[in-house]
Scaffold this motif. Structure first.
Motif, mmCIF file in Angstrom:
data_model
loop_
_atom_site.group_PDB
_atom_site.id
_atom_site.type_symbol
_atom_site.label_atom_id
_atom_site.label_comp_id
_atom_site.label_asym_id
_atom_site.label_seq_id
_atom_site.Cartn_x
_atom_site.Cartn_y
_atom_site.Cartn_z
ATOM 1 N N ILE A 54 0.878 -1.165 0.000
ATOM 2 C CA ILE A 54 0.000 0.000 0.000
ATOM 3 C C ILE A 54 0.917 1.217 0.000
ATOM 4 C CG2 ILE A 54 -1.850 1.256 1.151
ATOM 5 C CD1 ILE A 54 -2.599 -1.357 2.593
ATOM 6 N N GLU A 55 0.949 1.919 -1.126
ATOM 7 C CA GLU A 55 1.799 3.102 -1.260
ATOM 8 C C GLU A 55 0.988 4.341 -0.895
ATOM 9 O OE1 GLU A 55 4.089 3.407 -4.912
ATOM 10 O OE2 GLU A 55 3.656 1.278 -5.268
ATOM 11 N N VAL A 56 1.521 5.131 0.023
ATOM 12 C CA VAL A 56 0.854 6.343 0.478
ATOM 13 C C VAL A 56 1.533 7.553 -0.144
ATOM 14 C CG1 VAL A 56 0.230 7.726 2.479
ATOM 15 C CG2 VAL A 56 0.265 5.235 2.659
ATOM 16 N N GLY A 57 0.762 8.324 -0.877
ATOM 17 C CA GLY A 57 1.269 9.555 -1.474
ATOM 18 C C GLY A 57 0.560 10.765 -0.899
ATOM 19 N N ASP A 58 0.984 11.945 -1.313
ATOM 20 C CA ASP A 58 0.379 13.187 -0.827
ATOM 21 C C ASP A 58 -1.110 13.274 -1.146
ATOM 22 O OD1 ASP A 58 2.770 14.137 0.224
ATOM 23 O OD2 ASP A 58 3.339 15.092 -1.663
ATOM 24 N N GLU A 59 -1.516 12.725 -2.304
ATOM 25 C CA GLU A 59 -2.904 12.841 -2.736
ATOM 26 C C GLU A 59 -3.536 11.525 -3.165
ATOM 27 O OE1 GLU A 59 -2.839 15.784 -5.809
ATOM 28 O OE2 GLU A 59 -2.394 17.400 -4.415
ATOM 29 N N SER A 60 -2.804 10.416 -3.028
ATOM 30 C CA SER A 60 -3.372 9.148 -3.456
ATOM 31 C C SER A 60 -2.808 7.977 -2.655
ATOM 32 C CB SER A 60 -3.109 8.911 -4.944
ATOM 33 O OG SER A 60 -1.718 8.748 -5.166
ATOM 34 N N ILE A 61 -3.549 6.887 -2.713
ATOM 35 C CA ILE A 61 -3.124 5.612 -2.129
ATOM 36 C C ILE A 61 -3.241 4.582 -3.236
ATOM 37 C CG2 ILE A 61 -3.766 3.777 -0.520
ATOM 38 C CD1 ILE A 61 -4.646 5.940 1.421
ATOM 39 N N VAL A 62 -2.200 3.759 -3.379
ATOM 40 C CA VAL A 62 -2.199 2.717 -4.400
ATOM 41 C C VAL A 62 -1.981 1.376 -3.705
ATOM 42 C CG1 VAL A 62 -1.086 1.839 -6.473
ATOM 43 C CG2 VAL A 62 -1.279 4.311 -6.127
ATOM 44 N N ILE A 63 -2.891 0.456 -3.946
ATOM 45 C CA ILE A 63 -2.811 -0.884 -3.358
ATOM 46 C C ILE A 63 -2.569 -1.889 -4.474
ATOM 47 C CG2 ILE A 63 -4.050 -2.678 -2.087
ATOM 48 C CD1 ILE A 63 -5.714 -0.455 -0.797
#
Length: 92
Positions: A54-63
């Motif tokens: 689960i990648e956490v970014g400033d404006e998004s999350i990608v699983i």
């Protein structure tokens, strides 16, 4: 092997989103006996029959999840459950 890829935008900022993902990780450990660790802003998890990030970014999350053969048969149900839970966590 089946793969699941889910992306969601958020307005929580990186730290806020990371806190929400940590709640997901605690649930994974408790409910599914998954091991996890943070590698920077990416949560890496693994359990029997499944692994992912689960990648956490400033404006998004990608699983991204890889399901083994047995769990791959339930991909649709698993994906729907993840989407539902993620949407709840991000709007809570």
């Amino acid at each position: 092997m089946a793969n699941i890829h889910i992306e969601r935008r958020h307005s929580l900022g990186r730290d806020g989103a990371r806190g929400r993902v940590e709640r997901i990780a605690v649930d994974l450990k408790r409910d599914l006996h998954a091991d996890y660790e943070w590698q920077g802003d990416t949560l890496v998890f693994k359990r029997s029959g499944a692994s992912g990030t689960i990648e956490v970014g400033d404006e998004s999350i990608v699983i991204d999840i890889k399901l083994g053969m047995a769990l791959g048969l339930m991909k649709g149900k698993i994906e729907a459950g993840i989407e539902h839970n993620l949407d709840q966590v991000l709007t809570a």
